[in-house]
Motif scaffolding. Structure first.
Motif, mmCIF file in Angstrom:
data_model
loop_
_atom_site.group_PDB
_atom_site.id
_atom_site.type_symbol
_atom_site.label_atom_id
_atom_site.label_comp_id
_atom_site.label_asym_id
_atom_site.label_seq_id
_atom_site.Cartn_x
_atom_site.Cartn_y
_atom_site.Cartn_z
ATOM 1 N N ASN A 1 19.565 18.309 12.981
ATOM 2 C CA ASN A 1 19.448 17.301 14.041
ATOM 3 C C ASN A 1 17.999 17.007 14.412
ATOM 4 O OD1 ASN A 1 22.197 16.566 14.679
ATOM 5 N ND2 ASN A 1 22.456 18.637 15.478
ATOM 6 N N ARG B 1 20.559 12.038 7.834
ATOM 7 C CA ARG B 1 21.693 11.198 8.212
ATOM 8 C C ARG B 1 22.359 10.498 7.029
ATOM 9 N NH1 ARG B 1 18.454 12.233 12.020
ATOM 10 N NH2 ARG B 1 19.088 12.246 14.221
ATOM 11 N N TRP B 2 21.687 10.463 5.889
ATOM 12 C CA TRP B 2 22.210 9.724 4.754
ATOM 13 C C TRP B 2 22.698 10.612 3.603
ATOM 14 C CZ3 TRP B 2 23.052 4.603 3.379
ATOM 15 C CH2 TRP B 2 22.674 3.634 4.315
ATOM 16 N N ILE C 1 25.371 16.584 11.557
ATOM 17 C CA ILE C 1 24.520 15.743 12.396
ATOM 18 C C ILE C 1 25.299 15.339 13.642
ATOM 19 C CG2 ILE C 1 23.205 13.601 12.532
ATOM 20 C CD1 ILE C 1 22.005 15.695 10.708
ATOM 21 N N ASN D 1 18.823 2.940 9.837
ATOM 22 C CA ASN D 1 18.825 4.281 10.414
ATOM 23 C C ASN D 1 19.945 5.175 9.898
ATOM 24 O OD1 ASN D 1 16.558 3.852 11.933
ATOM 25 N ND2 ASN D 1 17.667 3.313 13.799
ATOM 26 N N THR D 2 21.150 4.650 9.822
ATOM 27 C CA THR D 2 22.303 5.450 9.424
ATOM 28 C C THR D 2 23.178 4.653 8.466
ATOM 29 O OG1 THR D 2 23.744 4.640 11.195
ATOM 30 C CG2 THR D 2 22.312 6.534 11.716
ATOM 31 N N THR E 1 26.536 13.390 16.970
ATOM 32 C CA THR E 1 26.704 11.985 17.374
ATOM 33 C C THR E 1 26.322 11.798 18.841
ATOM 34 O OG1 THR E 1 29.035 12.409 17.894
ATOM 35 C CG2 THR E 1 28.525 11.567 15.690
ATOM 36 N N GLN F 1 30.072 10.260 5.122
ATOM 37 C CA GLN F 1 30.604 10.818 6.371
ATOM 38 C C GLN F 1 31.360 12.118 6.113
ATOM 39 O OE1 GLN F 1 32.802 7.319 7.662
ATOM 40 N NE2 GLN F 1 31.350 6.977 9.332
#
Length: 325
Positions: free
Chosen positions: A239, A7-8, A92, A68-69, A94, A85
């Motif tokens: 994911n 996620r990062w 990933i 987390n994000t 949403t 982003q």
């Protein structure tokens, strides 16, 4: 950590961040010589107290600094948020996705990845658990020297990991190789080359310094795992990369624990060079078998069950500082 990476981290930088997850290698590297000194001066009990306190400090630090994000980080800059982003894009989901249990546990690519990771941890745990014992009992070093020498392979793994992570990210960015071929090439360096050096440890055991050099190079080349078994979950299903890695690491850890029992059984009555030749040869064989299986059936292709299904529920992603656009 792999959930955070998914996620990062932009895809073309993942190997360098995966390298950060082998920080345990650094911990092992400093623990061997430091605990050797502690045990020799104030007793073995203090070695456990020291490491326990240090672990607690790291845990508390992680609790306060981890988010987390990027969207939920209270101090992220707008520029960094937009860059992450844009880089990750739609990799990933949403949506709150249902875990495809049956598809993952019947997936051949996931099964082969688990097998590759068994080889990786087997080759990692052997020196970690029995390196100091080998250097003390088979090669004849005292406990402080053995502790210091046992740290060398982990220093090599850390340094080699930096090198391989840069190379992998460069090749991934240039797209000169398919992801599958890139992972298989890295498996050569993370598994097959270390196997050769493990075999050599047994052969040249009569020369302690050459044996230590071979052991160091074996674990050093294992640093290429940042581009093979540690990166492959993100290829198959970003994911679910964290859960897949949890599965492969859990299964591999169980099998790798057996390596300790095997080494203990082999050296229970005698801990000479002949016994250790068997141990290192066995470790090399596990490396080879798991790597060959990955060469034949492994893949870096995205799996269809990674994609959101119609029944998945959208999740509202908000940033604490309202920086998301």
């Amino acid at each position: 950590m792999h959930a955070a990476i998914a996620r990062w981290v932009p895809p073309n930088e993942k190997s360098k961040f995966i390298w950060c997850t082998i920080g345990g290698t650094f911990g092992t590297m400093i623990t061997f010589p430091l605990c050797g000194v502690i045990m020799d001066t104030v007793g073995w009990e203090m070695a456990f107290y020291f490491t326990a306190v240090f672990m607690l400090i790291i845990c508390v630090t992680w609790y306060f600094l981890m988010h987390n994000t990027p969207q939920h980080h209270p101090r992220i800059s707008r520029a960094e948020l937009l860059y992450i982003q844009a880089s990750i894009g739609t990799d990933i989901s949403t949506t709150s996705m249902k875990f495809p249990t049956k598809k993952i546990f019947t997936s051949i690519p996931v099964g082969i990845l688990v097998l590759l990771h068994i080889g990786d941890l087997w080759g990692l745990f052997f020196p970690m658990s029995y390196g100091p014992k080998y250097m003390k009992e088979a090669l004849g070093f005292d406990i402080q020297t053995a502790g210091g020498l046992a740290a060398l392979p982990y220093l090599a793994r850390l340094v080699f990991g930096i090198f391989f992570s840069v190379i992998v990210d460069f090749l991934h960015t240039r797209k000169t190789l398919s992801t599958t071929n890139l992972r298989k090439i890295m498996a050569i360096f993370s598994h097959l080359v270390p196997a050769v050096f493990l075999f050599l440890v047994g052969v040249v055991g009569c020369d302690p310094y050459i044996a230590i050099a071979c052991l160091t190079l074996s674990l050093g080349f294992n640093g290429a795992s940042v581009g093979s078994c540690l990166a492959n979950p993100h290829d198959l299903a970003p994911n679910f990369a964290a859960t897949i890695f949890g599965i492969q690491n859990g299964v591999a850890s169980i099998f790798s624990a057996l390596s300790g029992f095997i080494a203990g059984a082999i050296t229970s009555e005698k801990s000479g060079l002949k016994e250790w030749q068997i141990i290192w040869g066995l470790g090399g064989a596990v490396y080879v078998v798991t790597a060959v299986c990955f060469m034949l059936w492994g893949t870096g292709e995205r799996q269809e069950w990674n994609e959101p299904q119609p029944t998945d529920v959208p999740v509202q992603m908000t940033n604490l500082n309202n920086k998301q656009t």
